[in-house]
Scaffold this motif. Structure first.
Motif, PDB file in Angstrom:
ATOM      1  N   MET A   1       0.829  -1.208   0.000  1.00  0.00           N
ATOM      2  CA  MET A   1       0.000   0.000   0.000  1.00  0.00           C
ATOM      3  C   MET A   1       0.864   1.259   0.000  1.00  0.00           C
ATOM      4  O   MET A   1       0.596   2.210  -0.744  1.00  0.00           O
TER       5      MET A   1
ATOM      6  N   ALA B   1       0.258   2.251  -3.780  1.00  0.00           N
ATOM      7  CA  ALA B   1      -0.937   3.099  -3.722  1.00  0.00           C
ATOM      8  C   ALA B   1      -0.596   4.514  -3.269  1.00  0.00           C
ATOM      9  O   ALA B   1      -0.776   5.479  -4.010  1.00  0.00           O
TER      10      ALA B   1
ATOM     11  N   GLU C   1     -11.536  -2.223   3.313  1.00  0.00           N
ATOM     12  CA  GLU C   1     -10.620  -1.768   2.262  1.00  0.00           C
ATOM     13  C   GLU C   1     -11.337  -0.816   1.310  1.00  0.00           C
ATOM     14  O   GLU C   1     -10.791   0.204   0.895  1.00  0.00           O
TER      15      GLU C   1
END
Length: 460
Positions: free
Chosen positions: A134, A138, A197
């Motif tokens: 992540m 991301a 999520e």
């Protein structure tokens, strides 16, 4: 667009490249410096604790590698001064705001000079820790976007991704943006709270949409498939580290495996690294001067691979590995050739698990019983064997969607870029070639890729 016109697009320009020590980024840096020596500056973001460490990694992992041999031969004794005048290593990390750069003067310099941003920083491990994935994949992309909004001269952001962000379903995957949750199979992942999520990603998405992207920032996303060794530039066969398929080849050559999971008819989507770099530069050159209209997509998506136009399946690749190893066998520690044997192929995950249970689990049970009888004196042997079996089952489950592939990646957008290049003939025609139909797979693997692995990875 002619090759010389593409080269001209980068004259006097400044480019920020993240993930600069990665395999693909190194090929990119070398290509830019070799074909456009009048580039102004390459800011290379390198994960390191300080500038000194970044400079050391730049030397050891990038410019001093075999990849830069052609450039060193071309420039001779001027190579050091040339590189120091073009490259500025930056100690930073995409997982942090402003990449964790504390030097305000440097930040202002980057904001005022950068023309292009190429984001190739990512973790591509399928079993990466979730928080690390992540942070890099991301939040790293978000930090790139936030940084880009402050770059006053910015013409384009190029985001490089693995195509496996796409669905694992069968059929054709189109070159289109993916919506939140589109590729997630939450019902099949017992340990993933999909609702939590989705909430987190929705909050992040809402925040990003509330921040207007300046009209001059044009985003291209390039999804590359299985990137392999170079086929032409700067020379054939250069590779660093083992890709997934290469690990099978090396294990096969050392007779460490007798079977593998894979559908013989599954299409392998592979592409040489230099072709991926060529597609990146062509996309940047074309979109950097193309006026953006309100009807344009926020991002142009390009699939760079071979599954649609020059498909290669597991069956001929297994044969090519066998043929290479029969004619050029690996050598063991005693100096003797390791004779290759034909691999057994298991074409479904159910058959694979059954094979493991019948072939290896009984052995583990016997070893466990023996360990009890001898008062744990064989504990280490049992534990090691158990770890190997569990690891094999884990990897099979992890990669099953990709080794049992029934997917083809559409590349209509990428083909449009290629068409723009095909009008040129002569020696410059191959300078930015990324046409997968030009690859002869037997020639490439037997004479280029496999020898490249042996020379540059195994160093034999």
């Amino acid at each position: 667009m002619e090759a010389n016109k593409i080269v001209e697009k980068f004259e006097g320009k400044t480019i920020l490249i993240t993930g600069a020590t990665g395999f693909l980024a190194k090929i990119l840096v070398e290509k830019i410096l070799r074909v456009q020596p009048n580039i102004k500056t390459l800011f290379l973001l390198i994960r390191s604790p300080n500038v000194g460490s970044a400079e050391q990694r730049l030397r050891q992992e990038i410019v001093d590698t075999e990849l830069f041999r052609v450039l060193r031969d071309k420039l001779g004794e001027n190579i050091t001064s040339f590189l120091s005048s073009k490259i500025i290593p930056i100690s930073g990390d995409v997982s942090k705001e402003k990449f964790g750069i504390g030097d305000a003067e440097l930040i202002d310099k980057m904001y005022g000079e950068i023309d292009f941003i190429i984001n190739s920083a990512a973790t591509t491990r399928f079993d990466e820790r979730y928080d690390d994935a992540m942070d890099i994949n991301a939040y790293g992309a978000m930090h790139i976007l936030n940084f880009a909004k402050k770059c006053t001269k910015l013409k384009l952001i190029l985001h490089v991704s693995t195509a496996y962000v796409g669905e694992t379903r069968s059929g054709v995957i189109l070159e289109k943006p993916l919506e939140m949750g589109e590729t997630m199979e939450g019902s099949k992942i017992s340990y993933l709270d999909l609702e939590a999520e989705k909430k987190l990603l929705l909050e992040t998405k809402t925040r990003l949409h509330s921040q207007n992207i300046p009209k001059h920032d044009f985003i291209s996303a390039l999804r590359a498939l299985g990137i392999q060794s170079t086929c032409r530039e700067p020379f054939p066969g250069w590779i660093e580290g083992l890709r997934t398929l290469d690990s099978i080849f090396v294990a096969y050559g050392n007779r460490k495996i007798k079977f593998y999971l894979g559908n013989p008819a599954s299409i392998l989507d592979v592409i040489p690294g230099d072709m991926v770099v060529n597609s990146m530069l062509v996309a940047m050159a074309i979109h950097s001067h193309k006026p953006r209209t309100p009807n344009d997509e926020l991002a142009n998506i390009y699939h760079v691979g071979s599954s649609l136009r020059n498909p290669l399946t597991y069956k001929p690749l297994k044969w090519l590995m066998y043929q290479y190893l029969i004619n050029t066998p690996f050598i063991n520690n005693k100096g003797n050739p390791i004779k290759a044997r034909k691999l057994k192929t298991i074409s479904s995950i159910t058959r694979f698990n059954t094979y493991i249970r019948l072939r290896y689990v009984p052995f583990l049970k016997v070893l466990k019983l023996l360990n009890i009888i001898v008062c744990n004196h064989t504990e280490s042997s049992y534990a090691k064997s158990s770890r190997k079996v569990n690891r094999t089952l884990h990897l099979a489950e992890l990669y099953k969607s990709y080794v049992l592939f029934e997917t083809v990646y559409d590349d209509a957008n990428a083909e449009n870029l290629r068409i723009a290049m095909k009008s040129e003939s002569g020696e410059n025609a191959e300078m930015f070639d990324f046409d997968p139909t030009s690859i002869q797979w037997e020639e490439y693997f037997i004479n280029t890729h496999f020898p490249g692995i042996v020379k540059y990875v195994l160093k034999k």
